[in-house]
Design a protein around this motif. Sequence first.
Motif, PDB file in Angstrom:
ATOM      1  N   LEU A   1      33.084   0.526  25.882  1.00  8.92           N
ATOM      2  CA  LEU A   1      32.393   0.206  24.632  1.00  8.92           C
ATOM      3  C   LEU A   1      31.088  -0.532  24.903  1.00  8.92           C
ATOM      4  CD1 LEU A   1      35.394  -0.859  22.357  1.00  8.92           C
ATOM      5  CD2 LEU A   1      34.115   1.295  22.317  1.00  8.92           C
ATOM      6  N   THR A   2      31.071  -1.334  25.956  1.00 16.33           N
ATOM      7  CA  THR A   2      29.833  -2.017  26.335  1.00 16.33           C
ATOM      8  C   THR A   2      28.764  -1.004  26.728  1.00 16.33           C
ATOM      9  OG1 THR A   2      31.030  -3.978  27.098  1.00 16.33           O
ATOM     10  CG2 THR A   2      28.798  -3.662  27.944  1.00 16.33           C
ATOM     11  N   VAL A   3      29.171   0.003  27.510  1.00 17.53           N
ATOM     12  CA  VAL A   3      28.229   1.045  27.916  1.00 17.53           C
ATOM     13  C   VAL A   3      27.777   1.855  26.703  1.00 17.53           C
ATOM     14  CG1 VAL A   3      27.925   3.119  29.318  1.00 17.53           C
ATOM     15  CG2 VAL A   3      29.212   1.181  30.232  1.00 17.53           C
ATOM     16  N   ALA A   4      28.721   2.196  25.816  1.00 14.43           N
ATOM     17  CA  ALA A   4      28.384   2.981  24.627  1.00 14.43           C
ATOM     18  C   ALA A   4      27.365   2.252  23.762  1.00 14.43           C
ATOM     19  CB  ALA A   4      29.648   3.282  23.828  1.00 14.43           C
ATOM     20  N   ASN A   5      27.613   0.973  23.506  1.00 18.30           N
ATOM     21  CA  ASN A   5      26.693   0.198  22.670  1.00 18.30           C
ATOM     22  C   ASN A   5      25.333   0.029  23.337  1.00 18.30           C
ATOM     23  OD1 ASN A   5      28.476  -0.261  20.480  1.00 18.30           O
ATOM     24  ND2 ASN A   5      29.529  -1.856  21.652  1.00 18.30           N
ATOM     25  N   ALA A   6      25.317   0.022  24.678  1.00 10.03           N
ATOM     26  CA  ALA A   6      24.046  -0.072  25.391  1.00 10.03           C
ATOM     27  C   ALA A   6      23.256   1.229  25.295  1.00 10.03           C
ATOM     28  CB  ALA A   6      24.296  -0.422  26.859  1.00 10.03           C
ATOM     29  N   LEU A   7      23.963   2.348  25.119  1.00 11.93           N
ATOM     30  CA  LEU A   7      23.301   3.648  25.028  1.00 11.93           C
ATOM     31  C   LEU A   7      22.834   3.981  23.616  1.00 11.93           C
ATOM     32  CD1 LEU A   7      25.610   5.795  27.341  1.00 11.93           C
ATOM     33  CD2 LEU A   7      23.193   5.293  27.727  1.00 11.93           C
ATOM     34  N   VAL A   8      23.400   3.342  22.608  1.00 13.92           N
ATOM     35  CA  VAL A   8      23.055   3.659  21.219  1.00 13.92           C
ATOM     36  C   VAL A   8      21.558   3.496  20.942  1.00 13.92           C
ATOM     37  CG1 VAL A   8      23.332   2.890  18.825  1.00 13.92           C
ATOM     38  CG2 VAL A   8      25.341   3.293  20.253  1.00 13.92           C
ATOM     39  N   PRO A   9      20.904   2.403  21.367  1.00 12.79           N
ATOM     40  CA  PRO A   9      19.453   2.299  21.121  1.00 12.79           C
ATOM     41  C   PRO A   9      18.663   3.430  21.773  1.00 12.79           C
ATOM     42  CG  PRO A   9      20.362   0.162  21.707  1.00 12.79           C
ATOM     43  CD  PRO A   9      21.438   1.163  21.967  1.00 12.79           C
ATOM     44  N   ALA A  10      19.084   3.846  22.969  1.00 13.86           N
ATOM     45  CA  ALA A  10      18.394   4.956  23.632  1.00 13.86           C
ATOM     46  C   ALA A  10      18.580   6.244  22.841  1.00 13.86           C
ATOM     47  CB  ALA A  10      18.929   5.124  25.056  1.00 13.86           C
ATOM     48  N   LEU A  11      19.787   6.462  22.321  1.00  5.45           N
ATOM     49  CA  LEU A  11      20.051   7.645  21.504  1.00  5.45           C
ATOM     50  C   LEU A  11      19.215   7.619  20.229  1.00  5.45           C
ATOM     51  CD1 LEU A  11      21.733  10.205  20.945  1.00  5.45           C
ATOM     52  CD2 LEU A  11      23.452   8.724  19.879  1.00  5.45           C
ATOM     53  N   GLN A  12      19.122   6.461  19.602  1.00  4.97           N
ATOM     54  CA  GLN A  12      18.330   6.337  18.378  1.00  4.97           C
ATOM     55  C   GLN A  12      16.859   6.637  18.647  1.00  4.97           C
ATOM     56  OE1 GLN A  12      18.760   2.535  16.473  1.00  4.97           O
ATOM     57  NE2 GLN A  12      17.587   3.116  14.657  1.00  4.97           N
ATOM     58  N   GLU A  13      16.355   6.160  19.766  1.00  5.88           N
ATOM     59  CA  GLU A  13      14.953   6.417  20.116  1.00  5.88           C
ATOM     60  C   GLU A  13      14.713   7.899  20.383  1.00  5.88           C
ATOM     61  OE1 GLU A  13      11.618   5.001  23.452  1.00  5.88           O
ATOM     62  OE2 GLU A  13      13.601   4.049  23.374  1.00  5.88           O
ATOM     63  N   LEU A  14      15.665   8.551  21.053  1.00  2.41           N
ATOM     64  CA  LEU A  14      15.527   9.981  21.327  1.00  2.41           C
ATOM     65  C   LEU A  14      15.517  10.791  20.035  1.00  2.41           C
ATOM     66  CD1 LEU A  14      17.925  10.337  24.405  1.00  2.41           C
ATOM     67  CD2 LEU A  14      15.445  10.641  24.421  1.00  2.41           C
ATOM     68  N   LEU A  15      16.346  10.412  19.082  1.00  4.06           N
ATOM     69  CA  LEU A  15      16.387  11.129  17.807  1.00  4.06           C
ATOM     70  C   LEU A  15      15.093  10.933  17.021  1.00  4.06           C
ATOM     71  CD1 LEU A  15      20.063  10.485  16.635  1.00  4.06           C
ATOM     72  CD2 LEU A  15      19.095  12.604  17.527  1.00  4.06           C
ATOM     73  N   GLN A  16      14.510   9.758  17.124  1.00  7.65           N
ATOM     74  CA  GLN A  16      13.250   9.498  16.432  1.00  7.65           C
ATOM     75  C   GLN A  16      12.126  10.377  16.971  1.00  7.65           C
ATOM     76  OE1 GLN A  16      12.731   5.274  17.002  1.00  7.65           O
ATOM     77  NE2 GLN A  16      14.048   4.723  15.266  1.00  7.65           N
ATOM     78  N   LYS A  17      12.231  10.755  18.244  1.00  8.77           N
ATOM     79  CA  LYS A  17      11.206  11.590  18.871  1.00  8.77           C
ATOM     80  C   LYS A  17      11.493  13.082  18.726  1.00  8.77           C
ATOM     81  CE  LYS A  17      10.272   8.151  22.491  1.00  8.77           C
ATOM     82  NZ  LYS A  17      10.306   7.897  23.964  1.00  8.77           N
ATOM     83  N   THR A  18      12.640  13.425  18.152  1.00  9.17           N
ATOM     84  CA  THR A  18      13.072  14.823  18.089  1.00  9.17           C
ATOM     85  C   THR A  18      13.066  15.322  16.653  1.00  9.17           C
ATOM     86  OG1 THR A  18      14.520  14.437  19.997  1.00  9.17           O
ATOM     87  CG2 THR A  18      14.900  16.436  18.716  1.00  9.17           C
TER      88      THR A  18
END
Length: 336
Positions: free
Chosen positions: A261-278
């Motif tokens: 869950l720590t890794v998942a929560n750390a990846l969420v901001p990166a996922l959000q940024e990728l979606l903003q660019k897509t």
Amino acid sequence: MLALIRAQQRCRPRTQVVSHVARGLPTWRGIHQTPVALKKKKKGTGSDDLFSTEDDSLFGDSGDLLGASEATKAKKPSAAPTERSADTGKKLRGKLNAEQRLERFNVLFQFVDERIGRHPPAKAQRKPEQVRNTAWQHLFGLAMAKEQLEQVAEMFPKWRESRREWTPQMVMTFVRRCEELRCPELALKVFSDHPKYGVDLVGRKAARQLLHSLHVEHPLQESITLSALHRIYKLPAISEDLVSCAMITSACFKAGTPESLTVANALVPALQELLQKTKPEAWEYPTDPNARNQRKDKAWLTWTLTKIEKALSNQNQPFEWLRQWREQSGHVQVAT
């Protein structure tokens, strides 16, 4: 992202030194793999229609891969072919049964095994037919069980000893066949031990396919190991690829351990940024089956983002940004 980096460091693939002595490999004899047993194993390789694969007949005929000395000479067609000969030709173009597949696998396996390596057998030296790249693709396709693919993989070092290289298409075919036979851990093993096998994980497409094979039904540790290989093979980091980032984030949420869950929560901001660019419309779910087979990654993203939204909701974390993107891409209408 420190959590993901630390997890990757703990899972770095081993880099053992390969002996310079050429490995002698036994020919596949099918001793414990009768056609009936292989046919039973193959029944468990079906996949969801979202992720359907090519027809087995694409791999059915080894054709001229065996060379003129191994293939049967074709007869000249008669001026007026009979109805019976037409029916026979139609049957030959159909799918091979289990016995035929096993026989062709054994013949092709022996042919390749005797003609690659630093010092091929004397028989092959007298008739030095060159093994084509497509021979490997046919071997992968003719294999009906994990054990056969493992036997084929043991020949990989000899291919490098022959100063031959793996093309992206060969790598992709190997990864796909491992998924079809439900043994993606074999592909991960091969890519994790480059000193032994000498096979590079070439291309983002093959890496995505392998991650898709691992992230749902296999331990999270294997997906983390694969993410570490991205750096070794100079592929974009998991956090820089939308589909891969979504799949491993979903896998971490599913594992449900404090570490995952720590890794998942750390990846969420990166996922959000990728979606903003897509652009959402570029990733609309393909409703046409043919289009879906051509772009399976769109289907993977559709269902993976749905799982992530549910995970964020269950943890009382904000997910409006994800719901909005899914609505604009049409994913909400397909997966809820």
